[in-house]
Design a protein around this motif. Structure first.
Motif, short mmCIF file in Angstrom:
data_model
loop_
_atom_site.label_atom_id
_atom_site.label_comp_id
_atom_site.label_asym_id
_atom_site.label_seq_id
_atom_site.Cartn_x
_atom_site.Cartn_y
_atom_site.Cartn_z
N ASP A 175 0.86 -1.21 -0.08
CA ASP A 175 0.24 -0.02 0.06
C ASP A 175 0.82 1.32 0.13
O ASP A 175 1.70 1.52 0.80
N VAL A 176 0.59 2.16 -0.95
CA VAL A 176 1.39 3.39 -0.80
C VAL A 176 0.30 4.37 -0.86
O VAL A 176 -0.27 4.60 -1.66
N ASP A 221 -1.41 8.09 -0.84
CA ASP A 221 -1.62 9.50 -1.58
C ASP A 221 -0.42 9.38 -2.88
O ASP A 221 0.17 10.28 -3.23
N TYR A 222 -0.65 8.23 -3.70
CA TYR A 222 -0.25 7.87 -4.91
C TYR A 222 -1.17 7.40 -5.75
O TYR A 222 -1.93 6.58 -5.67
N PRO A 223 -1.21 8.08 -6.97
CA PRO A 223 -0.30 9.12 -7.58
C PRO A 223 -0.92 10.47 -7.15
O PRO A 223 -0.39 11.59 -7.93
N GLU A 224 -1.86 10.61 -6.68
CA GLU A 224 -2.46 11.94 -6.11
C GLU A 224 -3.04 11.73 -4.67
O GLU A 224 -3.41 10.58 -4.22
N PRO A 225 -3.19 12.92 -3.77
CA PRO A 225 -3.70 12.94 -2.45
C PRO A 225 -4.95 12.04 -2.42
O PRO A 225 -5.74 12.44 -3.25
N PHE A 254 -2.53 3.40 -3.27
CA PHE A 254 -2.12 2.85 -4.60
C PHE A 254 -1.78 1.36 -4.05
O PHE A 254 -0.96 1.30 -2.94
N ASP A 260 0.26 -1.52 -4.96
CA ASP A 260 1.54 -1.59 -5.84
C ASP A 260 1.73 -2.99 -5.95
O ASP A 260 2.15 -3.86 -4.94
N TYR A 284 -7.92 7.97 -10.85
CA TYR A 284 -7.08 9.02 -11.03
C TYR A 284 -6.81 9.59 -12.29
O TYR A 284 -5.58 9.74 -12.65
#
Ligand SMILES: O=P(O)(O)OC[C@H]1O[C@H](OP(=O)(O)OP(=O)(O)O)[C@H](O)[C@@H]1O
Ligand SMILES: Nc1ncnc2[nH]cnc12
Length: 179
Positions: free
Chosen positions: A14-15, A17-21, A25, A27, A101
């Motif tokens: 889990d990432v 605030d990617y690619p935007e707030p 994401f 991964d 997104y």
């Protein structure tokens, strides 16, 4: 949870605030780097391909290529790339869409699909369903039938399954993980 689901889940990162707030994401690169997990995923998706009676695999650029191509080889089926606009040299069908997104346009070579084909669409993530819906529209416009949609993970809270119900028209939506 079954062993294979636990293995797959443990290899998704889990990432925030990617690619935007506001986007969490998912991964899949740790999963791809683990041969046991990648093989288990490929086998599970190839079994779905066999169960749906698919005659062709469509992969959605780019992560759907990484998952779909080995599944096609394992299942003994042809692989058809659905690409982001402007990358295919032949005559194409195009479809614009929105995703979690942003927005984009996808294309397929018109000659790659025809009446009589039963197509299984493969991707890594089902989020809002915009990408998958556009791919189904392309497949139908090419005259082929949709055998189903198979994804590694479905982000249930984004409602993609409900959105896809009319376009799938009874074809199965198989998600190995629902998050
Ligand atoms: O259900 P949706 O809201 O349409 O989102 C899902 C799509 O988003 C991601 O692709 P992305 O367009 O980021 O492309 P990539 O595979 O090239 O990273 C993912 O791989 C799915 O194709
Ligand atoms: N949250 C997410 N993680 C990874 N891929 C995505 N595609 C659309 N939403 C996504």
């Amino acid at each position: 949870m079954t062993d294979i689901k636990e293995l797959l889940l443990s290899r998704i990162r889990d990432v925030a605030d990617y690619p935007e707030p506001g986007v969490m994401f998912k991964d899949i690169t740790p999963l791809l780097a683990d041969p046991a997990a990648f093989t288990a995923l490929t086998d599970a998706l190839a079994e779905i391909a066999a169960n749906t009676g698919a005659t062709k695999i469509v992969g959605l650029e780019a992560r759907g290529f990484i998952l779909g191509a080995p599944v096609a080889v394992r299942a003994g089926l042809g692989f058809i790339p659905v690409r982001k606009a402007g990358k295919l040299p032949g005559a194409t069908l195009s479809q614009a869409y929105d995703l979690e997104y942003g927005s984009a346009e996808i294309e397929v070579h018109a000659e790659d699909l025809a009446a009589g084909d039963r197509v299984l669409v493969i991707d890594d993530v089902l989020a809002t369903g915009g990408t998958a819906e556009a791919s189904i529209q392309l497949i139908r416009r090419a005259g082929a039938d949709v055998a189903g949609l198979a994804v590694l993970m479905e982000l249930g809270f984004l409602g993609g399954r409900a959105r896809l119900e009319p376009s799938l028209a009874g074809a199965p939506l198989e998600a190995l993980l629902v998050i």
